[in-house]
Design a protein around this motif. Structure first.
Motif, PDB file in Angstrom:
ATOM      1  N   LEU A  82       0.843  -1.186   0.000  1.00 53.48           N
ATOM      2  CA  LEU A  82       0.000   0.000   0.000  1.00 53.48           C
ATOM      3  C   LEU A  82       0.886   1.248   0.000  1.00 53.48           C
ATOM      4  O   LEU A  82       1.803   1.372   0.807  1.00 53.48           O
ATOM      5  CB  LEU A  82      -0.895  -0.002   1.232  1.00 53.48           C
ATOM      6  N   HIS A  83       0.622   2.147  -0.936  1.00 52.06           N
ATOM      7  CA  HIS A  83       1.402   3.381  -1.055  1.00 52.06           C
ATOM      8  C   HIS A  83       0.441   4.550  -1.277  1.00 52.06           C
ATOM      9  O   HIS A  83      -0.306   4.545  -2.254  1.00 52.06           O
ATOM     10  CB  HIS A  83       2.388   3.274  -2.221  1.00 52.06           C
ATOM     11  N   VAL A  84       0.452   5.513  -0.356  1.00 51.59           N
ATOM     12  CA  VAL A  84      -0.410   6.685  -0.497  1.00 51.59           C
ATOM     13  C   VAL A  84       0.186   7.597  -1.565  1.00 51.59           C
ATOM     14  O   VAL A  84       1.350   7.988  -1.495  1.00 51.59           O
ATOM     15  CB  VAL A  84      -0.565   7.427   0.846  1.00 51.59           C
ATOM     16  N   LEU A  85      -0.628   7.923  -2.568  1.00 52.66           N
ATOM     17  CA  LEU A  85      -0.210   8.807  -3.656  1.00 52.66           C
ATOM     18  C   LEU A  85      -0.446  10.272  -3.309  1.00 52.66           C
ATOM     19  O   LEU A  85       0.316  11.140  -3.705  1.00 52.66           O
ATOM     20  CB  LEU A  85      -0.984   8.471  -4.937  1.00 52.66           C
ATOM     21  N   GLY A  86      -1.513  10.548  -2.609  1.00 55.27           N
ATOM     22  CA  GLY A  86      -1.852  11.908  -2.222  1.00 55.27           C
ATOM     23  C   GLY A  86      -2.915  11.891  -1.150  1.00 55.27           C
ATOM     24  O   GLY A  86      -3.695  10.952  -1.042  1.00 55.27           O
ATOM     25  N   GLU A  87      -2.908  12.953  -0.337  1.00 55.13           N
ATOM     26  CA  GLU A  87      -3.853  13.021   0.776  1.00 55.13           C
ATOM     27  C   GLU A  87      -4.019  14.483   1.151  1.00 55.13           C
ATOM     28  O   GLU A  87      -3.058  15.250   1.104  1.00 55.13           O
ATOM     29  CB  GLU A  87      -3.294  12.224   1.945  1.00 55.13           C
ATOM     30  N   SER A  88      -5.241  14.865   1.518  1.00 58.99           N
ATOM     31  CA  SER A  88      -5.463  16.259   1.865  1.00 58.99           C
ATOM     32  C   SER A  88      -6.837  16.460   2.472  1.00 58.99           C
ATOM     33  O   SER A  88      -7.726  15.629   2.315  1.00 58.99           O
ATOM     34  CB  SER A  88      -5.353  17.114   0.605  1.00 58.99           C
ATOM     35  N   LEU A  89      -7.001  17.593   3.125  1.00 62.18           N
ATOM     36  CA  LEU A  89      -8.326  18.071   3.487  1.00 62.18           C
ATOM     37  C   LEU A  89      -8.867  18.814   2.269  1.00 62.18           C
ATOM     38  O   LEU A  89      -8.126  19.538   1.598  1.00 62.18           O
ATOM     39  CB  LEU A  89      -8.253  19.006   4.692  1.00 62.18           C
ATOM     40  N   ILE A  90     -10.149  18.614   1.974  1.00 63.39           N
ATOM     41  CA  ILE A  90     -10.782  19.265   0.829  1.00 63.39           C
ATOM     42  C   ILE A  90     -12.090  19.896   1.284  1.00 63.39           C
ATOM     43  O   ILE A  90     -12.677  19.460   2.279  1.00 63.39           O
ATOM     44  CB  ILE A  90     -11.024  18.283  -0.340  1.00 63.39           C
ATOM     45  N   GLU A  91     -12.532  20.890   0.550  1.00 61.33           N
ATOM     46  CA  GLU A  91     -13.773  21.576   0.920  1.00 61.33           C
ATOM     47  C   GLU A  91     -15.011  20.903   0.359  1.00 61.33           C
ATOM     48  O   GLU A  91     -16.054  20.886   0.996  1.00 61.33           O
ATOM     49  CB  GLU A  91     -13.712  23.031   0.472  1.00 61.33           C
ATOM     50  N   THR A  92     -14.906  20.355  -0.856  1.00 60.07           N
ATOM     51  CA  THR A  92     -16.059  19.704  -1.478  1.00 60.07           C
ATOM     52  C   THR A  92     -15.625  18.392  -2.118  1.00 60.07           C
ATOM     53  O   THR A  92     -14.454  18.228  -2.493  1.00 60.07           O
ATOM     54  CB  THR A  92     -16.694  20.592  -2.573  1.00 60.07           C
ATOM     55  N   ARG A  93     -16.565  17.481  -2.250  1.00 64.03           N
ATOM     56  CA  ARG A  93     -16.273  16.191  -2.874  1.00 64.03           C
ATOM     57  C   ARG A  93     -15.992  16.379  -4.361  1.00 64.03           C
ATOM     58  O   ARG A  93     -16.663  17.149  -5.038  1.00 64.03           O
ATOM     59  CB  ARG A  93     -17.458  15.239  -2.710  1.00 64.03           C
TER      60      ARG A  93
END
Length: 135
Positions: free
Chosen positions: A74-85
């Motif tokens: 398992l390798h995370v490519l990207g991750e973040s808090l977002i405002e909308t889906r």
């Protein structure tokens, strides 16, 4: 505020269509209860998954994903808090894709998913490629 995570992994040997259907149905049940949406792509040997939702729902989904014996590396490519889906209508269906599509997604820039939009709000990098595949 919502959270988004994109990851890739390698399928465990011997995953057949029956097992894949079980994985997808289990993810769909969990995600509906947890308020998580997203998509899973599979090329027969590798997964790419993008999930978004409330932080506690994403924590639960990532916990389930990490504990699964159905894949490794398992390798995370990207991750973040977002405002909308970005993909509100996706209920974690699994789309079979040729390995060339996953190859392109794996090397695309993902980075922080909150910065994966241009100044006009259009997706760029890995998020743009994913949207094109899902269109």
């Amino acid at each position: 505020m919502l959270r988004a995570v994109a990851y890739r992994s390698v399928a465990a040997p011997g995953i057949d269509s029956t097992r894949l259907d079980q994985i997808v149905r289990g993810a769909q049940r969990f995600n509906r209860l947890a308020g998580v949406t997203g998509a899973m792509l599979f090329d027969g040997t590798r997964f790419l998954q993008y999930v978004e939702g409330p932080n506690d729902g994403i924590e639960g989904a990532i916990g389930r994903i990490g504990a699964s014996d159905d894949h490794t590396n398992l390798h995370v490519l990207g991750e973040s808090l977002i405002e909308t889906r970005r993909f509100p209508a996706w209920d974690m269906s699994c789309l079979m894709q040729p390995n060339t599509v996953l190859d392109r997604l794996f090397v695309a820039p993902w980075g922080s998913l909150d910065r994966s939009l241009d100044h006009a709000g259009n997706p760029v990098g890995g998020l743009l490629l994913l949207r094109q595949v899902l269109a």
